[in-house]
Motif scaffolding. Sequence first.
Motif, PDB file in Angstrom:
ATOM      1  N   THR A 157       0.829  -1.210   0.000  1.00  0.00           N
ATOM      2  CA  THR A 157       0.000   0.000   0.000  1.00  0.00           C
ATOM      3  C   THR A 157       0.867   1.266   0.000  1.00  0.00           C
ATOM      4  O   THR A 157       0.494   2.271  -0.602  1.00  0.00           O
ATOM      5  CB  THR A 157      -0.940   0.024   1.217  1.00  0.00           C
ATOM      6  OG1 THR A 157      -0.178  -0.108   2.424  1.00  0.00           O
ATOM      7  CG2 THR A 157      -1.962  -1.090   1.129  1.00  0.00           C
ATOM      8  N   GLY A 189      -0.186   2.383  -3.255  1.00  0.00           N
ATOM      9  CA  GLY A 189      -1.423   3.050  -2.856  1.00  0.00           C
ATOM     10  C   GLY A 189      -1.232   4.530  -2.580  1.00  0.00           C
ATOM     11  O   GLY A 189      -1.488   5.010  -1.465  1.00  0.00           O
ATOM     12  N   ILE A 241      -4.143   6.440  -1.217  1.00  0.00           N
ATOM     13  CA  ILE A 241      -4.629   6.111   0.126  1.00  0.00           C
ATOM     14  C   ILE A 241      -4.132   7.159   1.110  1.00  0.00           C
ATOM     15  O   ILE A 241      -2.955   7.513   1.103  1.00  0.00           O
ATOM     16  CB  ILE A 241      -4.151   4.705   0.545  1.00  0.00           C
ATOM     17  CG1 ILE A 241      -4.690   3.644  -0.419  1.00  0.00           C
ATOM     18  CG2 ILE A 241      -4.582   4.388   1.978  1.00  0.00           C
ATOM     19  CD1 ILE A 241      -4.197   2.244  -0.134  1.00  0.00           C
ATOM     20  N   HIS A 269      -2.090   4.505   5.989  1.00  0.00           N
ATOM     21  CA  HIS A 269      -0.781   3.853   5.931  1.00  0.00           C
ATOM     22  C   HIS A 269      -0.224   3.637   7.337  1.00  0.00           C
ATOM     23  O   HIS A 269       0.310   2.570   7.660  1.00  0.00           O
ATOM     24  CB  HIS A 269       0.203   4.697   5.118  1.00  0.00           C
ATOM     25  CG  HIS A 269      -0.075   4.706   3.650  1.00  0.00           C
ATOM     26  ND1 HIS A 269       0.049   3.585   2.855  1.00  0.00           N
ATOM     27  CD2 HIS A 269      -0.451   5.709   2.817  1.00  0.00           C
ATOM     28  CE1 HIS A 269      -0.243   3.895   1.603  1.00  0.00           C
ATOM     29  NE2 HIS A 269      -0.555   5.183   1.557  1.00  0.00           N
TER      30      HIS A 269
END
Length: 314
Positions: free
Chosen positions: A263, A267, A270, A275
């Motif tokens: 991620t 990501g 995001i 995170h």
Amino acid sequence: MASFNHTVVNHVVFYLLGIPGREDLHIWISIPFLISYIFALLGNGLLIFIILIKRSLHEPMYLFLCMLAGVDIVFATTTEPKALAIFWCNSRKISLNSCIAQLYFQHSSFITESGILLIMAFDRYIAICYPLRYTMILTHSLIGKIGVAIFLRAHCTIFPMIFLLKRLTFCRNNVLPHTFCEHIGLAKYACDDIRVNIWYGFFVLMSTVILDIVLIFVSYALILHAVFLFPSRDARHKALNTCGSHVCVIILFYGPGIFSVLTQRFGHHIPLHVHILLANVSMLAPPMLNPIIYGVKTKQIRDQVIYVLFPKQK
């Protein structure tokens, strides 16, 4: 915060923000963190106590499990007390030396646990493929040597990281948007070239954790090959059942960490607080759930836990 010329400023103090953008929820976020940490301490402490006092559990599998529980306690303790101090007391200040010490024990504990999981996979391979020679191969002396080797591997590979960080001049922002210190997360605030840090981190990852994952996979491939050659269906089921708890722990240990890394790498859309929450989950979930998994799936441990906690029911 403005950048400074690195010939004038070299930060020796940093500030951890906790969960950026969710400061108003810090108290509420701290509740599951605290519960998880308490469960990790109590569960692993109970596991160590039971294995040490019960001579019937002084077998290789349980001795390795005792090592795993001890490392889990250290692993969770490297980050969670400071995170809780941030949430409760707004204690965000951390010195450079404390930051380096935190990430040193965090990384060394992670590599130690990875090594223990590899040896536990090897233990299951010996138990299933060479059951009559199991205790002859895995003697207490060899188990002690393996434990020392795992410990030395972790600390020898991480030790140079101290000097790689201490050589840097930290002249950029000294506010870290996290609940704990990370190697590259800290190094990127230096004004020096950090390519050595990046490549060394990559070398450590490949030579320890990735290598362990590959060898664990090979061990279980050999185990499955041997198991499906068993003529009895009951024997196959029993052999696979002995590996069930270990496989769950392996998935639990590597899964959240790999997901968190993916991620962070891919990501980008995001939010930052997601995170950071994922990173904390990857630090807390294995220490909290490992004792529960072994307690539920391993009859010998389950029986001893019941005996210790509820002696009148035995």
